[in-house]
Write an enzyme that holds these catalytic residues in place. Structure first.
Site, mmCIF file in Angstrom:
data_model
loop_
_atom_site.group_PDB
_atom_site.id
_atom_site.type_symbol
_atom_site.label_atom_id
_atom_site.label_comp_id
_atom_site.label_asym_id
_atom_site.label_seq_id
_atom_site.Cartn_x
_atom_site.Cartn_y
_atom_site.Cartn_z
ATOM 1 C CG HIS A 62 38.208 46.874 44.479
ATOM 2 N ND1 HIS A 62 39.036 46.360 45.462
ATOM 3 C CD2 HIS A 62 37.693 45.801 43.828
ATOM 4 C CE1 HIS A 62 39.038 45.034 45.388
ATOM 5 N NE2 HIS A 62 38.232 44.665 44.395
ATOM 6 N N GLY A 68 47.755 47.808 42.486
ATOM 7 C CA GLY A 68 49.085 47.913 43.088
ATOM 8 C C GLY A 68 49.963 46.711 42.827
ATOM 9 N NE ARG A 162 46.446 38.153 42.703
ATOM 10 C CZ ARG A 162 45.366 38.625 42.061
ATOM 11 N NH1 ARG A 162 45.231 39.913 41.828
ATOM 12 N NH2 ARG A 162 44.419 37.790 41.673
ATOM 13 C CG HIS A 194 40.072 37.045 45.396
ATOM 14 N ND1 HIS A 194 40.175 37.946 44.369
ATOM 15 C CD2 HIS A 194 41.061 36.140 45.207
ATOM 16 C CE1 HIS A 194 41.178 37.596 43.579
ATOM 17 N NE2 HIS A 194 41.738 36.502 44.071
ATOM 18 C CG HIS A 223 36.827 37.102 41.513
ATOM 19 N ND1 HIS A 223 36.191 38.279 41.196
ATOM 20 C CD2 HIS A 223 37.739 37.425 42.479
ATOM 21 C CE1 HIS A 223 36.687 39.255 41.936
ATOM 22 N NE2 HIS A 223 37.621 38.779 42.731
ATOM 23 C CG ASP A 286 36.847 42.920 40.931
ATOM 24 O OD1 ASP A 286 37.803 42.383 40.351
ATOM 25 O OD2 ASP A 286 36.898 43.316 42.108
HETATM 26 C C1 FWO Z 1 40.508 40.200 40.319
HETATM 27 C C2 FWO Z 1 40.858 42.978 42.846
HETATM 28 C C3 FWO Z 1 41.913 39.571 40.512
HETATM 29 C C4 FWO Z 1 42.531 44.653 43.552
HETATM 30 O O1 FWO Z 1 42.011 38.339 40.536
HETATM 31 O O2 FWO Z 1 40.654 40.654 43.024
HETATM 32 O O3 FWO Z 1 42.859 40.356 40.667
HETATM 33 O O4 FWO Z 1 42.984 44.518 44.702
HETATM 34 O O5 FWO Z 1 42.214 45.757 43.058
HETATM 35 N N1 FWO Z 1 40.530 41.517 40.934
HETATM 36 N N2 FWO Z 1 43.243 42.378 43.018
HETATM 37 C C5 FWO Z 1 40.201 40.353 38.846
HETATM 38 C C6 FWO Z 1 39.806 39.033 38.197
HETATM 39 C C7 FWO Z 1 38.439 38.610 38.702
HETATM 40 C C8 FWO Z 1 39.746 39.224 36.700
HETATM 41 C C9 FWO Z 1 40.655 41.603 42.279
HETATM 42 C C10 FWO Z 1 42.303 43.425 42.676
HETATM 43 ZN ZN ZN Z 2 38.870 39.822 43.959
#
Ligand code: FWO
Ligand code: ZN
Length: 399
Positions: A62, A68, A162, A194, A223, A286
């Protein structure tokens, strides 16, 4: 020209002690006893006692920040150049996650260009978690065909509270558009997916593979090591020839005690035990992505952040603690992502390839030197090149 003398080279295959000659941004000779008395050679790097490996490719970062999920104050900060160079990462692919509204393709593109100006190689995915895909141009295929930095779409969220709760048909159309966009532009058109924690796991991915003409290589789930249930499904996908992406975790010692997250090294060992090709795994960071935590009712309870440096930490863990051969672990961050992402001249030490290289200390695997497109960015573990705002203006002006 630059000459790296007498290093132990992993292409990632181990080829022993050879010399590497770099001309401008490419590797031009790989052989023993290259004569350093050549007036074109401006710099000789002593590789004695070091491994030389291809620069690491981080296919999921990212770079403009993310997060957020706990409200405005939980938006994560963007990456800076030395997040990558000090950890051996010479190529990064930027993505947007949960927040596809305050994070947008214009910022992602600008940041990728900024990091490229500072010295590393960058690419981006169009979109975010969300379907319909929020694109830079009119649509997904046009983004992939018209924007050189766009190599695919992602990170598309599935099996997660999400996600945008896409139907199978909506997901399938995104996969098809990405494939055609990639085909027409000579790019991967990869779909970076994801996976969340829900029991639906890989359902939609398995349906695409089982019911359509779309090859499994179009899909790249990430992931997959986040929990044991998903990991088992991921191994099934790999047994059908799919490439699965492990998310590095710099605090896995803790998370292994409070969750069933699968340590990267244990994931690779399991693939070896199950005789699954080691071409079929990758490791990404990530980095700057958030790690939000929710209770069983979906209420936000806290948030962490991923870091690009986690990749190097996992590499060390695999080799030094779990005795996985370096040449196997390296595949997950060099040749395998280069293949999945169709990155030309990347991910290998071979004549004609980009001079993206890391010198590692043989015993600790600490980063000693990092070279990006022929330019020394880190030397003896110290950054030679800093990001624009990683230095005081007075220091910058003295240069
Ligand atoms: C993972 C990125 C999660 C963002 O499931 O997907 O949230 O938008 O910055 N991160 N949502 C982390 C797990 C793999 C531990 C994202 C996050
Ligand atoms: Zn992710």
């Amino acid at each position: 020209m630059k000459l790296i003398k007498n290093a132990n080279v992993f292409t990632p295959e181990p080829i022993g002690n050879v010399d590497l000659l770099i001309s401008d941004n490419r590797i031009c000779r790989i052989e023993k006893n290259i004569d350093e008395n050549n007036e074109l050679i401006q710099e000789v790097i002593d590789g004695t006692g070091k491994y030389v490996v291809p620069g690491f490719i981080d296919g999921h970062e990212h770079i403009i920040g993310g997060g957020g999920e706990g409200g405005f104050s939980t938006r994560t900060p963007e990456a800076v150049l030395t997040d990558f160079t000090l950890n051996g990462i010479t190529t990064v692919v930027g993505c947007i996650g949960t927040d596809g509204v305050t994070r947008n393709m214009k910022s992602l593109y600008a940041k990728a260009k900024g990091l490229e100006e500072e010295g590393i190689s960058t690419f981006i995915y169009t979109g975010s978690y969300h379907i319909p895909v929020i694109t830079a141009t009119a649509d997904l295929m046009t983004d992939i065909i018209m924007l050189d930095k766009v190599i695919g779409v992602g990170e598309i969220a599935l099996s997660d509270h999400r996600s945008s709760q896409p139907t199978y048909e909506e997901f399938l159309r995104v996969v098809s558009d990405a494939r055609i966009g990639g085909m027409l532009s000579g790019k991967a058109g990869i779909v970076n997916i994801h996976l969340g924690d829900s029991k639906r796991c890989m359902d939609l991915i398995e349906k695409v593979v089982a019911e359509t003409e779309i090859p499994i290589s179009q899909l790249w789930p990430t992931h997959v090591n986040r929990n044991a249930m998903l990991f088992e499904k991921a191994l099934e996908l790999a047994k059908k020839g799919g490439t699965i992406d492990f998310t590095a975790n710099e605090n896995i010692d803790y998370w292994e005690t409070v969750s069933d997250e699968v340590r990267v090294s244990k994931g690779i060992k399991r693939m070896l035990e199950d005789n699954i090709s080691t071409d079929l795994f990758t490791i990404t960071s990530d980095g700057q992505g958030s790690f939000p935590m929710f209770d069983e009712n979906g209420n936000y309870i806290g948030i962490g952040i991923g870091k690009a440096r986690a990749i190097l930490k996992e590499v060390k863990d695999c080799v030094l603690n779990y005795n996985i051969p370096l040449e196997i672990v390296l595949k997950g961050i060099t040749t395998n992502p280069a293949r999945v992402l169709k990155l030309k001249n990347k991910g290998k030490i071979e004549v004609g390839y980009d001079a993206d290289l890391c010198l590692l200390d043989k015993n600790t695997l600490d980063i000693n030197t990092v070279i990006c497109k022929g330019k020394v960015m880190v030397s003896n573990g110290k950054p030679i090149v800093l990001g624009t705002f990683e230095q005081d203006i007075d220091t910058a002006l003295k240069k």
